[in-house]
Design a protein around this motif. Sequence first.
Motif, short mmCIF file in Angstrom:
data_model
loop_
_atom_site.label_atom_id
_atom_site.label_comp_id
_atom_site.label_asym_id
_atom_site.label_seq_id
_atom_site.Cartn_x
_atom_site.Cartn_y
_atom_site.Cartn_z
N GLU A 31 30.75 -19.06 32.22
CA GLU A 31 30.13 -18.75 33.51
C GLU A 31 30.57 -17.34 33.87
OE1 GLU A 31 31.30 -21.62 36.41
OE2 GLU A 31 30.52 -23.33 35.27
N LYS B 292 36.85 -15.74 39.86
CA LYS B 292 35.91 -16.85 39.70
C LYS B 292 35.25 -16.75 38.32
CE LYS B 292 31.87 -18.93 42.02
NZ LYS B 292 30.91 -18.77 43.13
N LYS C 104 34.33 -18.92 34.29
CA LYS C 104 34.95 -19.68 33.20
C LYS C 104 34.68 -19.00 31.86
CE LYS C 104 34.50 -24.19 35.53
NZ LYS C 104 33.94 -25.56 35.43
N THR D 61 38.97 -24.17 27.80
CA THR D 61 38.22 -23.45 28.83
C THR D 61 39.17 -22.88 29.87
OG1 THR D 61 36.26 -24.86 28.55
CG2 THR D 61 36.44 -23.64 30.62
N ASP E 187 39.54 -21.53 33.47
CA ASP E 187 38.87 -21.58 34.77
C ASP E 187 39.62 -20.65 35.71
OD1 ASP E 187 37.75 -22.15 37.22
OD2 ASP E 187 37.64 -24.31 36.88
N TYR E 188 38.95 -19.57 36.13
CA TYR E 188 39.60 -18.57 36.96
C TYR E 188 39.58 -18.90 38.44
CZ TYR E 188 39.79 -15.52 32.84
OH TYR E 188 40.06 -14.99 31.60
N ASN F 9 41.82 -25.77 30.28
CA ASN F 9 41.48 -27.17 30.10
C ASN F 9 41.03 -27.46 28.68
OD1 ASN F 9 41.27 -27.97 33.21
ND2 ASN F 9 40.19 -26.05 32.92
#
Length: 291
Positions: free
Chosen positions: A238, A251, A253, A264, A266-267, A279
């Motif tokens: 993303e 924000k 990924k 992954t 995730d920010y 994750n």
Amino acid sequence: MKNFCFNRILAAVLILLATATIFFACSKSTEATPDTNANDNKALAAASYEAQASTLYDDLFDVTLAVGDEQGLNTSGRKATSTPGQFKLGACYKFDIDDVTIDKWPKTLTLDFGTGCTGTDGRVRAGKVIITISNYIMKPGAIINITLDGYSVNLVQLQGTKVITNQSSGTTFKYSTKVTDGVIKLDTLTFGYSCEKVITQVEGGNTPFVTEDDSYSGTGTASLTYPGGTVVTYTTKEPLIKALKCAWIGKGKADVTFDQVTATIDYGAGICDDSATVNIGDKVKGIILPR
């Protein structure tokens, strides 16, 4: 007596549950094999290393815009109105330009941070960043070549070359970036690093003379090579959103693959802080991004 026995059984059950919770703190699955857990942990570590490398090499884009803002080289020769103490890169670095003639290109800028210069973003930069620009940084078609000489951020040494190409059109500011021959030392390991990303401005486009309100969206790929030759790949899942005034991605990924295991990163949801999570299935690891 029954109550006593019941309480002892209950206590034993609670201890077992607590032990299981600790052992499987990162996983809800009880079917993982030792090999699977080991591979997952390696992928989690690789994702953490990649997130750190990306943060520090991405910072070179911020450095370029910051010095362009300070020296009037982003657009039409107009300098920022901030006082030196407010500049992102701090007031203790030495700046040199090979040609001060207005509208004469290319120009080579040398930023010498000496043995350490703390910016307003809290990063302590040392060594030299040499930036060659073919035109005003925000002008479509401009090409920026960045090389490093004994450069480090918070004692983390970086090597390599970064090329930024302005691909803007109309009112949309867009850049491609490419890092080649990158070398970065994290913990006790020295990694090779390369990446290609596209960065698009999503906020601040209406104020071209001000960079403080700028926010960018980034997509692309990267690779991190371990000393033994194992390659970790990084692909945005993303778009990664970062405000220029913030030191970290806030924000988005990205997927990191190590030895066929994908984690992954995730920010987060848009908050400016140094935290992110990694994750793999049910496993979750919190990481701190470098300042």
